[in-house]
Design a protein around this motif. Sequence first.
Motif, PDB file in Angstrom:
ATOM      1  N   ASN A 113       0.862  -1.178   0.000  1.00  0.00           N
ATOM      2  CA  ASN A 113       0.000   0.000   0.000  1.00  0.00           C
ATOM      3  C   ASN A 113       0.903   1.234   0.000  1.00  0.00           C
ATOM      4  OD1 ASN A 113      -2.476  -1.364   0.101  1.00  0.00           O
ATOM      5  ND2 ASN A 113      -2.246  -1.678   2.309  1.00  0.00           N
ATOM      6  N   PRO A 114       0.765   2.100  -0.978  1.00  0.00           N
ATOM      7  CA  PRO A 114       1.676   3.243  -1.054  1.00  0.00           C
ATOM      8  C   PRO A 114       1.372   4.274   0.034  1.00  0.00           C
ATOM      9  CG  PRO A 114      -0.024   3.421  -2.732  1.00  0.00           C
ATOM     10  CD  PRO A 114      -0.245   2.097  -2.054  1.00  0.00           C
ATOM     11  N   ASN A 115       2.366   4.567   0.826  1.00  0.00           N
ATOM     12  CA  ASN A 115       2.304   5.622   1.845  1.00  0.00           C
ATOM     13  C   ASN A 115       3.716   5.807   2.382  1.00  0.00           C
ATOM     14  OD1 ASN A 115       2.777   3.736   4.073  1.00  0.00           O
ATOM     15  ND2 ASN A 115       0.689   3.000   3.631  1.00  0.00           N
ATOM     16  N   PRO A 116       3.973   6.799   3.229  1.00  0.00           N
ATOM     17  CA  PRO A 116       5.345   7.016   3.711  1.00  0.00           C
ATOM     18  C   PRO A 116       5.932   5.810   4.427  1.00  0.00           C
ATOM     19  CG  PRO A 116       4.008   8.962   4.084  1.00  0.00           C
ATOM     20  CD  PRO A 116       3.067   7.907   3.611  1.00  0.00           C
ATOM     21  N   GLU A 117       5.151   5.115   5.239  1.00  0.00           N
ATOM     22  CA  GLU A 117       5.671   3.964   5.978  1.00  0.00           C
ATOM     23  C   GLU A 117       6.126   2.849   5.037  1.00  0.00           C
ATOM     24  OE1 GLU A 117       6.216   3.086   9.346  1.00  0.00           O
ATOM     25  OE2 GLU A 117       6.240   5.272   9.415  1.00  0.00           O
ATOM     26  N   ALA A 118       5.480   2.734   3.886  1.00  0.00           N
ATOM     27  CA  ALA A 118       5.837   1.672   2.943  1.00  0.00           C
ATOM     28  C   ALA A 118       7.274   1.807   2.457  1.00  0.00           C
ATOM     29  CB  ALA A 118       4.875   1.694   1.755  1.00  0.00           C
ATOM     30  N   LEU A 119       7.821   3.015   2.500  1.00  0.00           N
ATOM     31  CA  LEU A 119       9.197   3.218   2.027  1.00  0.00           C
ATOM     32  C   LEU A 119      10.214   2.539   2.937  1.00  0.00           C
ATOM     33  CD1 LEU A 119       9.037   6.945   0.862  1.00  0.00           C
ATOM     34  CD2 LEU A 119       8.769   4.863  -0.494  1.00  0.00           C
ATOM     35  N   LYS A 120       9.785   2.123   4.129  1.00  0.00           N
ATOM     36  CA  LYS A 120      10.692   1.396   5.040  1.00  0.00           C
ATOM     37  C   LYS A 120      10.753  -0.101   4.711  1.00  0.00           C
ATOM     38  CE  LYS A 120       9.831   4.466   8.988  1.00  0.00           C
ATOM     39  NZ  LYS A 120       9.259   4.542  10.371  1.00  0.00           N
ATOM     40  N   ASP A 121       9.906  -0.553   3.823  1.00  0.00           N
ATOM     41  CA  ASP A 121       9.881  -1.978   3.488  1.00  0.00           C
ATOM     42  C   ASP A 121      11.255  -2.419   2.959  1.00  0.00           C
ATOM     43  OD1 ASP A 121       7.643  -4.270   2.785  1.00  0.00           O
ATOM     44  OD2 ASP A 121       9.368  -4.321   1.412  1.00  0.00           O
ATOM     45  N   PRO A 122      11.746  -3.574   3.429  1.00  0.00           N
ATOM     46  CA  PRO A 122      13.092  -4.033   3.019  1.00  0.00           C
ATOM     47  C   PRO A 122      13.255  -4.193   1.510  1.00  0.00           C
ATOM     48  CG  PRO A 122      12.250  -5.347   4.848  1.00  0.00           C
ATOM     49  CD  PRO A 122      11.118  -4.479   4.403  1.00  0.00           C
ATOM     50  N   ARG A 123      12.141  -4.363   0.797  1.00  0.00           N
ATOM     51  CA  ARG A 123      12.264  -4.538  -0.656  1.00  0.00           C
ATOM     52  C   ARG A 123      12.546  -3.222  -1.387  1.00  0.00           C
ATOM     53  NH1 ARG A 123       6.652  -7.510  -1.358  1.00  0.00           N
ATOM     54  NH2 ARG A 123       6.316  -6.282   0.522  1.00  0.00           N
ATOM     55  N   ILE A 124      12.325  -2.113  -0.720  1.00  0.00           N
ATOM     56  CA  ILE A 124      12.600  -0.821  -1.370  1.00  0.00           C
ATOM     57  C   ILE A 124      14.005  -0.381  -0.984  1.00  0.00           C
ATOM     58  CG2 ILE A 124      11.908   1.599  -1.552  1.00  0.00           C
ATOM     59  CD1 ILE A 124       9.045   0.703  -1.118  1.00  0.00           C
ATOM     60  N   THR A 125      14.930  -0.653  -1.856  1.00  0.00           N
ATOM     61  CA  THR A 125      16.332  -0.328  -1.583  1.00  0.00           C
ATOM     62  C   THR A 125      16.826   0.847  -2.419  1.00  0.00           C
ATOM     63  OG1 THR A 125      17.024  -1.954  -3.230  1.00  0.00           O
ATOM     64  CG2 THR A 125      16.867  -2.703  -0.941  1.00  0.00           C
ATOM     65  N   ARG A 126      15.981   1.330  -3.324  1.00  0.00           N
ATOM     66  CA  ARG A 126      16.336   2.505  -4.139  1.00  0.00           C
ATOM     67  C   ARG A 126      15.081   3.360  -4.282  1.00  0.00           C
ATOM     68  NH1 ARG A 126      19.041   0.794  -9.577  1.00  0.00           N
ATOM     69  NH2 ARG A 126      20.454   2.535  -9.229  1.00  0.00           N
ATOM     70  N   LEU A 127      15.234   4.653  -4.135  1.00  0.00           N
ATOM     71  CA  LEU A 127      14.095   5.575  -4.228  1.00  0.00           C
ATOM     72  C   LEU A 127      14.463   6.704  -5.187  1.00  0.00           C
ATOM     73  CD1 LEU A 127      11.293   6.544  -3.209  1.00  0.00           C
ATOM     74  CD2 LEU A 127      12.507   7.754  -1.376  1.00  0.00           C
ATOM     75  N   ALA A 128      13.644   6.883  -6.212  1.00  0.00           N
ATOM     76  CA  ALA A 128      13.920   7.929  -7.211  1.00  0.00           C
ATOM     77  C   ALA A 128      13.290   9.256  -6.774  1.00  0.00           C
ATOM     78  CB  ALA A 128      13.358   7.516  -8.571  1.00  0.00           C
ATOM     79  N   ILE A 129      14.098  10.296  -6.769  1.00  0.00           N
ATOM     80  CA  ILE A 129      13.595  11.659  -6.558  1.00  0.00           C
ATOM     81  C   ILE A 129      14.314  12.570  -7.560  1.00  0.00           C
ATOM     82  CG2 ILE A 129      13.182  11.250  -4.082  1.00  0.00           C
ATOM     83  CD1 ILE A 129      15.573  13.100  -3.502  1.00  0.00           C
TER      84      ILE A 129
END
Length: 297
Positions: A119-135
């Motif tokens: 579920n997309p939200n700020p907390e989801a960015l802590k999920d171990p599968r998200i190791t790269r974030l584009a900004i």
Amino acid sequence: MTKSGWLLWILAVFLGLGPAWAQPKQVRVVAAADLQYALADVAKAFEAKNPDIRVLLSFGSSGKFYTQLTQGLEADLYFSAEKIYPERLEKEGLAEPGTRKPYATGRMVIWLDRRLGLNPNPEALKDPRITRLAIANPVHAPYGRAAVTLLEHYGLLRRRADAQVPGLSKPFSTLSWEEIPWERLTRGVEAYWDITPLRQGKPNFELVYGENISQTAQLALTATQAGILALSLAVHESLSRPGVYWLAPLESHLTLEQDYVILKGRRRPEVLAFYTFVGSPEARAIFKRYGFLLPGE
């Protein structure tokens, strides 16, 4: 073509003026990359009503276009994703006086690849599968600045006490979002913010920077599976089909008030015609369809 139009065309050909007479007038526009789809639709609607005028669109980083315009880039209209750049052009005598106007306020989203099943939200960015974030690069892209403030608002970035920014009159950690000298933060976000909350529980994590918000969206699609993007891009099928997004509240990030302006010496009738059309109900409806907030609403 009307009867009078045909007569003019025949007369032009007879006088040897055919090719020049037939050339459409052109309006050259440089615009923030969050307008990639919305402004293209606005231009298409305008050209349908004005078949003798062509709108030539170029999209990119607002900050980079500002620099190029100060160095002589040829353009008639400039649409920025943050009002500070048209304001500067106005102060520097590079814009037609009195033509700077707001056209929209941009919205931010956290976008995730649908295959992650999150579920997309700020907390989801802590999920171990998200190791790269584009900004987007906050040095010259307003959406990058808004992304950094959004992450900070939700505790995913923390100001570093030892952040060094020359020339500040007070500590970096005490600056408001509007006071941050973004164009001087050339060492990357991690030199000024602690990204431990995003790294926690992961073998590695990195921020991946796009030159503008459109390139950032491509990075999210092809390389990172996660990005902080413009709503105006996220609603397009190229992103909405493979992904899901969460719309950030306006108060959770730097406000993206967006202005446009006619550049100095470019107040030609065709430029004024497109400039005026951008504020028309038809154009406003297009901007609204792509998620922008509109002036006066």
